[in-house]
Write an enzyme that holds these catalytic residues in place. Sequence first.
Site, PDB file in Angstrom:
ATOM      1  N   HIS A 178       0.914  -0.974  -0.084  1.00 60.82           N
ATOM      2  CA  HIS A 178      -0.443   0.344   0.253  1.00 60.82           C
ATOM      3  C   HIS A 178       1.042   1.465   0.218  1.00 60.82           C
ATOM      4  CE1 HIS A 178      -3.514  -2.061   2.453  1.00 60.82           C
ATOM      5  NE2 HIS A 178      -3.647  -2.208   0.744  1.00 60.82           N
ATOM      6  N   ARG A 239      -8.329 -11.402   5.434  1.00 65.04           N
ATOM      7  CA  ARG A 239      -6.655 -11.822   6.246  1.00 65.04           C
ATOM      8  C   ARG A 239      -6.705 -11.484   7.923  1.00 65.04           C
ATOM      9  NH1 ARG A 239      -4.293  -8.400   2.227  1.00 65.04           N
ATOM     10  NH2 ARG A 239      -5.506  -8.217   0.415  1.00 65.04           N
ATOM     11  N   GLY A 328     -11.712   2.927   1.931  1.00 69.49           N
ATOM     12  CA  GLY A 328     -12.410   2.860   2.653  1.00 69.49           C
ATOM     13  C   GLY A 328     -13.304   2.683   3.415  1.00 69.49           C
ATOM     14  N   ILE A 329     -12.672   2.454   4.454  1.00 70.74           N
ATOM     15  CA  ILE A 329     -13.309   2.055   6.251  1.00 70.74           C
ATOM     16  C   ILE A 329     -12.184   3.249   6.695  1.00 70.74           C
ATOM     17  CG2 ILE A 329     -12.793   0.475   8.068  1.00 70.74           C
ATOM     18  CD1 ILE A 329     -12.486  -2.135   6.585  1.00 70.74           C
ATOM     19  N   GLU A 331     -12.241   6.225   5.697  1.00 74.11           N
ATOM     20  CA  GLU A 331     -13.309   7.495   4.585  1.00 74.11           C
ATOM     21  C   GLU A 331     -14.405   7.203   5.474  1.00 74.11           C
ATOM     22  OE1 GLU A 331     -12.131   7.399   1.078  1.00 74.11           O
ATOM     23  OE2 GLU A 331     -10.382   6.914   1.024  1.00 74.11           O
TER      24      GLU A 331
HETATM   25  P1  ADP Z   1     -10.109  -2.245  -1.767  1.00 72.43           P
HETATM   26  O1  ADP Z   1      -9.086  -2.356  -0.419  1.00 72.43           O
HETATM   27  O2  ADP Z   1     -10.464  -3.547  -1.931  1.00 72.43           O
HETATM   28  O3  ADP Z   1      -9.884  -0.912  -2.316  1.00 72.43           O
HETATM   29  P2  ADP Z   1     -11.665  -0.148  -0.352  1.00 72.43           P
HETATM   30  O4  ADP Z   1     -10.871   1.209  -0.203  1.00 72.43           O
HETATM   31  O5  ADP Z   1     -12.796   0.252  -1.871  1.00 72.43           O
HETATM   32  O6  ADP Z   1     -10.779  -1.652  -0.802  1.00 72.43           O
HETATM   33  O7  ADP Z   1     -12.614  -0.469   1.101  1.00 72.43           O
HETATM   34  C1  ADP Z   1     -13.965  -1.137   0.660  1.00 72.43           C
HETATM   35  C2  ADP Z   1     -14.234  -1.514   2.577  1.00 72.43           C
HETATM   36  O8  ADP Z   1     -14.466  -0.670   3.091  1.00 72.43           O
HETATM   37  C3  ADP Z   1     -15.263  -2.927   2.547  1.00 72.43           C
HETATM   38  O9  ADP Z   1     -15.439  -3.283   4.156  1.00 72.43           O
HETATM   39  C4  ADP Z   1     -16.808  -1.530   2.937  1.00 72.43           C
HETATM   40  O10 ADP Z   1     -17.368  -2.190   3.281  1.00 72.43           O
HETATM   41  C5  ADP Z   1     -16.086  -0.346   3.289  1.00 72.43           C
HETATM   42  N1  ADP Z   1     -17.064   0.598   3.289  1.00 72.43           N
HETATM   43  C6  ADP Z   1     -17.184   1.100   2.678  1.00 72.43           C
HETATM   44  N2  ADP Z   1     -18.282   2.221   2.717  1.00 72.43           N
HETATM   45  C7  ADP Z   1     -18.643   2.340   3.195  1.00 72.43           C
HETATM   46  C8  ADP Z   1     -18.720   3.126   4.651  1.00 72.43           C
HETATM   47  N3  ADP Z   1     -20.235   3.980   4.561  1.00 72.43           N
HETATM   48  N4  ADP Z   1     -18.880   2.274   6.143  1.00 72.43           N
HETATM   49  C9  ADP Z   1     -18.422   1.548   6.523  1.00 72.43           C
HETATM   50  N5  ADP Z   1     -17.424   0.660   5.454  1.00 72.43           N
HETATM   51  C10 ADP Z   1     -17.122   1.037   4.484  1.00 72.43           C
END
Ligand code: ADP
Length: 402
Positions: A178, A239, A328-329, A331
């Site tokens: 990352h 994981r 995603g989490i 943010e």
């Molecule tokens: P990747 O690592 O595949 O790029 P992301 O960064 O998009 O994944 O993150 C995906 C995670 O973010 C998932 O667990 C999803 O549930 C979580 N996520 C996305 N939006 C929200 C939200 N509004 N609240 C909580 N978790 C979220």
Amino acid sequence: MKILVLNAGSSSVKYRLFDMSDRAVLVAGLIERIGEESPHHHYRLGRADPIDVKIAGHNHQQALQALFETLSACAMLNDPSELACIGHRVVHGGEYFREPALIDAQVIQHITEVIPLAPLHNPAHLLGIQEAIRQMENIPQVAVFDTAFHQTLPDYAYRYPLPAHLYTEHGVRRYGFHGTSHRYVAEQAAQCLGKPLSETNLITLHLGNGASVAAIKNGESIDTSMGMTPLEGLMMGSRCGDIDPAIHFYLSRALNLSNEAIEALLNKDSGCKGICGENDMRTIHRMAEAGDDHARLALAMYAYRIKKYIGAYFAVLGRVDALVFTGGIGENDAWLRQQCCADMALFGIAIDEQKNLNPTHPCGNIGRDDSRLAILVIATDEELEIAIQAMECLRNRNHSSR
Ligand code: ADP
């Protein structure tokens, strides 16, 4: 100036075409199910509605052909010469790469040499690179590595306490991943704080399906939670993160599981999924709200393990200017941010509950006025960072060849 960013996987190619004059995304797309029954190309021109077409995509050659034909047909790339370069995401650069690299035969050789460290990713990246070179032979191609940002770790942080020859002969060490995201949010954080990155200390938390944390001192990564592989560190969607390595022998002896079965179990059936059966954080919250104790436990474990790393990296860094949440989490999940920052007065961390519910963009400080450090929520953009780094790499090459 246009830059195309490619992320080639074994059965997919993700891409973005940027206009670097204003960093606008001209086209964002995904070709998936390459080599399978019905390959598809999903793409979006700027902010227009997404388009989804079936393509001939028996292999990466056809997939990239479809991509370049689409860019040309929608007048986003009338001539290849409009491209300043193609930036390729490469997961593993081993110890060869601390910076992005203009791709030549030696770079390809090095990416090939570290295939044993990233057997699922590097071969697919090489397919994408070789095909892009073949179809766009006069366009410079730059490799940007997920591991490069962490090449500044000191030896006492990247070495494992294992027999020395495993490192010297087999490359067994912490590499970290990352890196593109940690670097991007670190730069954004320094800008938000109004400090040069080279004087900024940060703990950056990339929390997505995969998750990692980095300790950044004066702009350089000095420790990170992912290790030789992306399995180590934080608890993730599926994981396990940090566990007692002897669990592996126990599973092998007591349950008679093969190495392959244990590898799949730790990567695909553990983490949140192992604890509550789900890996998507939004679903886990819904389950917990509906009273599911397994989901509650998964959330509690997930936050607890992040807190332990925050404490450890405070000790490593001494002074911390900001805690940065991304992915995603990171943010989107206000509850989780609150849990990670709760009862952390010892470190001077104080979160503002209202600001946390609605962080301002592009980088909201959700710290209370009396917080000793900023708590930032920053949207990561790995593709843009690859484009920026690829452009810098080209610029440096042009300077040095003058
Ligand atoms: P990747 O690592 O595949 O790029 P992301 O960064 O998009 O994944 O993150 C995906 C995670 O973010 C998932 O667990 C999803 O549930 C979580 N996520 C996305 N939006 C929200 C939200 N509004 N609240 C909580 N978790 C979220």
